[in-house]
Enzyme design. Structure first.
Site, short mmCIF file in Angstrom:
data_model
loop_
_atom_site.label_atom_id
_atom_site.label_comp_id
_atom_site.label_asym_id
_atom_site.label_seq_id
_atom_site.Cartn_x
_atom_site.Cartn_y
_atom_site.Cartn_z
N GLU A 173 0.83 -1.23 0.00
CA GLU A 173 0.00 0.00 0.00
C GLU A 173 0.85 1.26 0.00
O GLU A 173 0.61 2.20 0.76
CB GLU A 173 -1.01 -0.01 1.17
CG GLU A 173 -2.06 -1.09 0.98
CD GLU A 173 -3.37 -0.83 1.71
OE1 GLU A 173 -3.54 0.25 2.29
OE2 GLU A 173 -4.23 -1.71 1.67
C1 LIG Z 1 3.30 -9.53 0.69
C2 LIG Z 1 2.87 -8.58 -0.37
C3 LIG Z 1 1.53 -8.44 -0.66
C4 LIG Z 1 1.11 -7.61 -1.70
N1 LIG Z 1 -0.20 -7.57 -2.08
C5 LIG Z 1 -0.54 -6.95 -3.24
C6 LIG Z 1 -1.84 -7.08 -3.79
O1 LIG Z 1 -2.71 -7.74 -3.22
N2 LIG Z 1 -2.11 -6.48 -4.97
C7 LIG Z 1 -1.18 -5.75 -5.64
O2 LIG Z 1 -1.47 -5.24 -6.70
N3 LIG Z 1 0.07 -5.58 -5.13
C8 LIG Z 1 0.41 -6.17 -3.97
N4 LIG Z 1 1.67 -6.04 -3.45
C9 LIG Z 1 2.61 -5.19 -4.13
C10 LIG Z 1 3.05 -3.99 -3.33
O3 LIG Z 1 2.08 -3.00 -3.33
C11 LIG Z 1 4.36 -3.56 -3.96
O4 LIG Z 1 5.32 -4.48 -3.49
C12 LIG Z 1 4.77 -2.18 -3.65
O5 LIG Z 1 3.99 -1.31 -4.39
C13 LIG Z 1 6.23 -1.91 -3.93
O6 LIG Z 1 6.66 -2.36 -5.16
P1 LIG Z 1 7.99 -3.25 -5.29
O7 LIG Z 1 7.94 -4.30 -4.26
O8 LIG Z 1 8.14 -3.64 -6.68
O9 LIG Z 1 9.14 -2.24 -4.87
P2 LIG Z 1 9.85 -1.15 -5.80
O10 LIG Z 1 8.84 -0.34 -6.50
O11 LIG Z 1 10.90 -1.81 -6.60
O12 LIG Z 1 10.52 -0.21 -4.69
C14 LIG Z 1 11.74 -0.56 -4.05
C15 LIG Z 1 12.09 0.54 -3.06
O13 LIG Z 1 12.23 1.79 -3.74
C16 LIG Z 1 11.46 2.77 -3.09
N5 LIG Z 1 10.99 3.74 -4.08
C17 LIG Z 1 10.37 3.50 -5.25
N6 LIG Z 1 10.10 4.65 -5.87
C18 LIG Z 1 10.53 5.65 -5.06
C19 LIG Z 1 10.56 7.07 -5.14
N7 LIG Z 1 10.08 7.73 -6.17
N8 LIG Z 1 11.11 7.74 -4.11
C20 LIG Z 1 11.64 7.11 -3.05
N9 LIG Z 1 11.64 5.77 -2.93
C21 LIG Z 1 11.10 5.06 -3.93
C22 LIG Z 1 10.32 2.03 -2.44
O14 LIG Z 1 9.81 2.77 -1.34
C23 LIG Z 1 11.01 0.75 -2.01
O15 LIG Z 1 11.61 0.98 -0.77
C24 LIG Z 1 2.08 -6.85 -2.39
C25 LIG Z 1 3.43 -6.95 -2.07
C26 LIG Z 1 3.83 -7.82 -1.07
C27 LIG Z 1 5.28 -7.94 -0.78
#
Ligand SMILES: Cc1cc2nc3c(=O)[nH]c(=O)nc-3n(C[C@H](O)[C@H](O)[C@H](O)COP(=O)(O)OP(=O)(O)OC[C@H]3O[C@@H](n4cnc5c(N)ncnc54)[C@H](O)[C@@H]3O)c2cc1C
Length: 825
Positions: free
Chosen positions: A500
């Site tokens: 989220e």
């Molecule tokens: C257990 C789990 C359940 C989930 N459930 C769902 C679900 O039901 N439906 C769904 O659609 N998604 C779901 N997600 C996805 C979740 O919302 C994403 O993991 C999340 O949006 C982050 O994306 P990412 O993991 O690819 O991290 P990335 O986008 O690769 O980010 C990596 C890091 O970079 C940071 N970052 C990225 N952009 C910026 C910026 N502009 N400025 C500063 N920092 C930044 C982030 O804060 C993070 O710390 C789930 C994820 C997990 C792990």
């Protein structure tokens, strides 16, 4: 001349503080010019020059047409050049949701009376009965070790209860067969479940957060609502929502998943539809979902829907059994056993009316998601974090009383006490934030900035709490097994941090970034005037917003300065506020003015580049957040009838938050990208040095005491959590051991004194209590109490050990047998 100078400074401070209208500044300027002329003994020519300057200045400032022509129109032209263009997704994200108390904090002068006049949110009798009945029962049915180590899922009977009792449809109105609960009740249920099992809480949280039900309620066609909502409410459909893909995580608007509008065969007939291709991951409940909410970008190259090729992000409801849908594989998110996995599909044909809201909502998916995000984000993760905080406050306090080292309960050792007191105070502040935020949602708000604050800070504070709790539990927290009630919570913390809106992004980009535009009284008006309006209309609107903005900045700078000189004593206090809290309201008043001034200076100095200056933006967000958390804490103290026993919790958490806000401000001007402004900012905001001091040790000591002793304050702090029943349950045994330890402390004292005085000779291997009974130091009943306490204590400090395969062979055999029995039945 000195008198003139002092009068000029006083006039500036008074007019600035009161945010006086331009005409008042003009009159004051005229009066000062007259005094200057008299004091300096100007001649006739100098007086004429002075008068002409004053008249010219007065005309430019007060005659709107002149002011626009000479001042605001040229600024508008520059503003238009430097204001970065916003993509439609950015604009939809910024416009989404509502603003609430955050706008007051942004104003520099929060209206405390307004906040305190909001009634305390309360559960209805029906909602309370649900918590005491089905919710309590389902907690009793769940054993988290069985869930996370043996089954990697909730037991089938628990799933059935969740479906039958309506847990999956709490936000669905009664007319569709749902429970129709308030946000507060929804939050209370998730909180209670999370004090028992994270898997249980997440499995209930997700269908009640942003997903098919929420989207249908806001945007679904009548047909879609009537079909799906009753099925979702009864658990006949298990929903998930699939947005994230391998290429698009935080930057979710860039999803590569796509659909193409086309005609195709559906149930033997040719219909208008879409061929959709997706590759999603991390989807919670995905592996067991029967209904997938799917987000993808929709294209219409043949113009079957309209004249645009790229319609934009679109949300559809896709039954999981649709041919071509690939679902069922699982991720293993840090050993948490809630269902989570990928889903894929290639050229899956689906009718156009599967779009949520029908074909009119093709391409409106991002707006729909952004508008629905705030309500769920205000509840799900903040609430489950508070559940964790309550459980850990209660368990860690109990353990720190039961576990002794150096012949002292560890909770009384100062180092442990420091961590324990922090847990208790954080827990109070978090619960206050949960209740106030849920109350805002119940009042009809969709608080976008506040939901980000609540999500970020509750998940970060539970991370701090669980670390403290692990440290206090030592090896007991580290060795996993049915007797460990902390370790799984520790493992799963990064999940809440990541979902989220991952926390780094939320802090660096969202809280202040969105707040600066939405909550600021004038910035959005200026931006709209610059980007959306034209000609005279743009000029008038910009002039009005800009001049008000200018006055706002001066006023907040002056207020921050005056509050600093007066120790915040002039800052407003709400009518009838508790006297012991008055200074805190004033301190936040000071912070609010300082924050509003710094925010304006940052925007002025960096303009659109502030978006990339994430470190500055994050610290400004921290100040805003701390003010929100303090507001919630102060309100809770009033709402709960000013419980004096809770005062240490409030003193510690408010002082700590003030201190954190001050550190953020310090870092803002230490790193301000325009070095020449650093000293000025420091001089305006804290001219006499930093006023706030860290939270006090004596408050920390009393906070720890609250969780080290049974009593009303401990019950209030952990109200709403599930407390294990019976001594066979690990947390039930801990509670019993805690009470027994306290009951036996006078007996322990007698034993210690007898040994110390040499009247009782004991050594390792000797049952000291039995010996003490033999020599008449304690009675039979005291010996019985002591023995019971010792049994419980040994149970509590015990950790698990396993056969070399960690019991897997036996578990597999048992589960296989269970399946055979279930099939036969
Ligand atoms: C257990 C789990 C359940 C989930 N459930 C769902 C679900 O039901 N439906 C769904 O659609 N998604 C779901 N997600 C996805 C979740 O919302 C994403 O993991 C999340 O949006 C982050 O994306 P990412 O993991 O690819 O991290 P990335 O986008 O690769 O980010 C990596 C890091 O970079 C940071 N970052 C990225 N952009 C910026 C910026 N502009 N400025 C500063 N920092 C930044 C982030 O804060 C993070 O710390 C789930 C994820 C997990 C792990």
């Amino acid at each position: 001349m000195l008198g003139f100078f002092l009068a000029a400074v006083a006039a500036f401070l008074v007019l600035g503080y009161l945010q006086a209208p331009i005409i008042a500044w003009t009159v004051a300027g005229g009066a000062l010019a007259a005094v200057l002329s008299a004091v300096a003994g100007f001649g006739a020519t100098a007086n004429v020059v002075l008068a002409v300057l004053w008249v010219a200045g007065a005309a430019v400032l007060n005659l709107r047409v002149l002011r626009r022509w000479i001042v605001s129109d040229p600024i508008l032209a520059i503003y238009r050049r430097i204001l970065p263009d916003m993509s439609s997704t950015e604009k939809e994200a910024i416009d989404a949701g509502t603003i609430w108390w955050d706008a007051d904090l942004f104003s520099g002068r929060p209206d405390w009376d307004k906040l305190l006049a909001i009634p305390e949110p309360r559960l209805t009798p029906e909602e309370q009965a649900f918590l005491d009945g089905p919710c309590e029962d389902v907690c009793t049915m769940v054993n988290d070790w069985e869930v996370t180590h043996e089954r990697f899922d909730l037991p089938p009977r628990v799933w059935q209860v969740l479906k039958d009792k309506g847990f999956l449809g709490m936000i669905i109105p009664k007319q569709y067969g749902g429970l129709g609960f308030s946000a507060l009740a929804h939050s209370a249920v998730v909180m209670k479940l999370s004090t028992r099992s994270n898997t249980l809480a997440v499995s209930v949280m997700v269908p009640n957060s942003l997903g098919p039900a929420e989207l249908l309620l806001h945007y679904g066609t009548e047909e879609q609502k009537n079909h799906y909502l009753p099925r979702l409410a009864r658990g006949q459909e298990v929903p998930c929502f699939a947005l994230t893909s391998p290429e698009a995580g935080s930057d979710a608007a860039s999803i590569p998943d796509y659909g193409v509008v086309c005609r195709g065969l559906w149930q033997g007939k040719e219909v208008l539809g879409m061929r959709v291709t997706w590759d999603k991951r991390y989807i919670t409940l995905g592996p067991v979902a029967s209904l997938i909410g799917l987000a993808f970008r929709l294209y219409d190259p043949e113009h079957l829907l309209g004249d645009r090729d790229d319609l934009g992000i679109t949300c559809a409801l896709v039954p999981a059994h649709t041919p071509g849908v690939d679902i069922g594989r699982r991720h293993l998110p840090l050993n948490a056993a809630f269902q989570n996995g990928p889903t894929r599909g290639k050229d899956v044909f689906m009718p156009i009316d599967w779009i949520i809201g029908g074909k009119d909502y093709a391409g409106k998916g991002w707006m729909m998601l952004m508008n629905c995000l705030a309500a769920g984000r205000s509840i799900s993760l903040p609430t489950s974090s508070v559940g964790g905080a309550k459980a850990l406050a209660r368990y860690t306090g109990a353990y720190a009383r039961v576990r002794s080292q150096f012949r002292t309960p560890i909770g009384r050792l100062e180092g442990v006490e420091e961590a324990l007191g922090r847990i208790a105070a954080n827990c109070y502040l978090m619960d206050a934030t949960r209740v106030m935020t849920a109350g805002a949602v119940d009042a009809g708000e969709k608080p976008s900035v506040i939901s980000a604050i609540a999500k970020y800070h509750m998940t970060e504070r539970i991370r701090e709490i669980v670390n403290d709790s692990m440290d206090i539990h030592g090896g007991k927290g580290i060795c996993l097994g049915p007797n460990n009630y902390v370790g799984r919570g520790y493992q799963v913390i990064p999940v809440g941090i990541t979902v989220e809106g991952a926390n780094i992004l939320t802090r660096s980009l969202i809280i202040f970034g969105q707040g600066a535009i939405r909550c600021h009284p004038y910035v959005l008006r200026e931006m709209r005037a610059a980007k959306e309006l034209q000609g005279a209309e743009a000029s008038r609107e910009f002039d009005d917003a800009f001049t008000s903005h200018f006055g706002h900045t001066i006023a907040n700078g002056v207020r921050a300065f005056v509050h600093s000189l007066t120790g915040s004593r002039l800052a407003p206090v709400p009518r009838g506020a508790a006297p012991e809290m008055r200074r805190y309201y004033q301190r936040v008043g000071h912070l609010s003015a300082a924050f509003a001034f710094l925010a304006d200076m940052a925007m002025l100095a960096m303009g659109g580049a502030l978006k990339r200056k994430e470190k500055i933006s994050a610290r400004l967000g921290d100040v805003l957040s701390m003010m929100y958390l303090i507001s919630a804490t102060l309100k809770r103290y009033e709402d709960q009838g000013r419980q004096r026993e809770d005062l240490p919790l409030i003193h510690w958490s408010v002082r700590d938050a003030l201190w954190q806000a001050q550190q953020a401000i310090d870092s803002i001007y230490a790193n301000f990208p325009v070095p020449s402004l650093r000293a000025l900012l420091r001089w305006v905001v804290f001219p006499l040095g930093t006023p706030f001091r860290p939270a006090k040790d004596r408050h920390n000591h009393r906070c720890a005491k609250i969780v080290l002793e049974p009593g009303a304050a401990r019950e209030r702090l952990t109200a709403g959590m599930y407390v294990g029943r019976g001594e066979s349950d690990v947390t039930g045994a801990l509670e019993a051991a805690f009470l027994a330890t306290i009951e036996c402390e006078p007996i322990e004292k007698k034993l210690r004194e007898a040994v110390k005085s040499g009247r009782l000779a004991t050594r390792s291997g000797v049952d000291t209590a039995a010996l003490a009974r033999e020599h008449g130091f304690i009675s039979d009943s005291e010996l019985a109490l002591w023995r019971r306490k010792e049994t419980l204590r040994k149970h509590v400090i015990q950790v698990d050990d396993f056969p070399p395969d960690f019991g897997r062979a036996e578990i597999e055999q048992r589960l296989a047998q269970e399946q055979v029995t279930a099939k036969a039945a």
